[in-house]
Design a protein around this motif. Structure first.
Motif, PDB file in Angstrom:
ATOM      1  N   THR A   1       0.972  -1.152  -0.114  1.00  0.00           N
ATOM      2  CA  THR A   1      -0.028   0.112  -0.037  1.00  0.00           C
ATOM      3  C   THR A   1       0.877   1.295  -0.181  1.00  0.00           C
ATOM      4  OG1 THR A   1      -1.685  -1.247   1.213  1.00  0.00           O
ATOM      5  CG2 THR A   1      -1.873   1.203   1.286  1.00  0.00           C
ATOM      6  N   GLU A   2       1.887   1.446   0.647  1.00  0.00           N
ATOM      7  CA  GLU A   2       2.850   2.499   0.778  1.00  0.00           C
ATOM      8  C   GLU A   2       3.439   2.468  -0.751  1.00  0.00           C
ATOM      9  OE1 GLU A   2       7.453   2.799   2.539  1.00  0.00           O
ATOM     10  OE2 GLU A   2       5.926   2.229   3.823  1.00  0.00           O
ATOM     11  N   GLU A   3       3.854   1.578  -1.253  1.00  0.00           N
ATOM     12  CA  GLU A   3       4.386   1.766  -2.613  1.00  0.00           C
ATOM     13  C   GLU A   3       3.253   2.488  -3.612  1.00  0.00           C
ATOM     14  OE1 GLU A   3       7.320   1.475  -3.889  1.00  0.00           O
ATOM     15  OE2 GLU A   3       8.116   0.695  -1.953  1.00  0.00           O
TER      16      GLU A   3
ATOM     17  N   THR B   1       3.166  11.040  -6.165  1.00  0.00           N
ATOM     18  CA  THR B   1       4.181  11.656  -7.243  1.00  0.00           C
ATOM     19  C   THR B   1       3.599  11.587  -8.644  1.00  0.00           C
ATOM     20  OG1 THR B   1       5.157   9.363  -7.482  1.00  0.00           O
ATOM     21  CG2 THR B   1       6.323  11.161  -5.779  1.00  0.00           C
ATOM     22  N   LYS B   2       2.402  11.195  -8.622  1.00  0.00           N
ATOM     23  CA  LYS B   2       1.572  11.353  -9.973  1.00  0.00           C
ATOM     24  C   LYS B   2       2.469  10.100 -10.881  1.00  0.00           C
ATOM     25  CE  LYS B   2      -0.702  15.590  -9.240  1.00  0.00           C
ATOM     26  NZ  LYS B   2      -1.046  15.671  -8.055  1.00  0.00           N
TER      27      LYS B   2
END
Length: 126
Positions: free
Chosen positions: A83-85, A92-93
């Motif tokens: 989820t963090e990734e 960062t779009k």
């Protein structure tokens, strides 16, 4: 301090007092103790909470992930890392490439039991 997921960020953050650092380092253990006292707590919930940063005693943050924690804590750790990734890509779009994320997870979590969880996550059709 939800942005502090790793001990190195905590140790070198000049904005956090020594007292706050001690609380953060022990938060998993303290939360597990609190949930143990809660009537009707599901069996094993305290262990998952205590080990959610990869340490068996709930103190600090794992720098390398070992097999000395509960299987469900490992699932939680992998799910959080995944989820963090995705969250970082969204922030960062950047396009989310699940294959690339899985490769990163496999590099980060080298033990067989973690890779087995990653492979299972990888097999889920999104």
């Amino acid at each position: 301090h939800p942005d502090l997921m790793y001990e190195d960020k905590l140790i070198f953050d000049p904005n956090i007092t020594e007292e706050e650092k001690e609380i953060i380092i022990n938060h998993a253990s303290e939360a597990a103790d609190a949930i143990r006292r809660y009537p009707g707590c599901p069996l094993g919930a305290d262990v998952i909470i205590m080990q959610h940063h990869g340490t068996p005693n709930g103190q600090g943050f794992a720098t390398s992930y070992k097999d000395d924690i509960s299987p469900l804590a490992k699932v939680l750790i992998i799910a959080e890392a995944f989820t963090e990734e995705i969250y970082q890509k969204i922030e960062t779009k950047t396009a989310v490439n699940v294959e690339e994320i899985m490769d990163k997870l496999k590099e980060r979590f080298t033990k067989h039991t973690y890779k087995k969880i990653i492979n299972t996550l990888e097999s889920i059709k999104i």
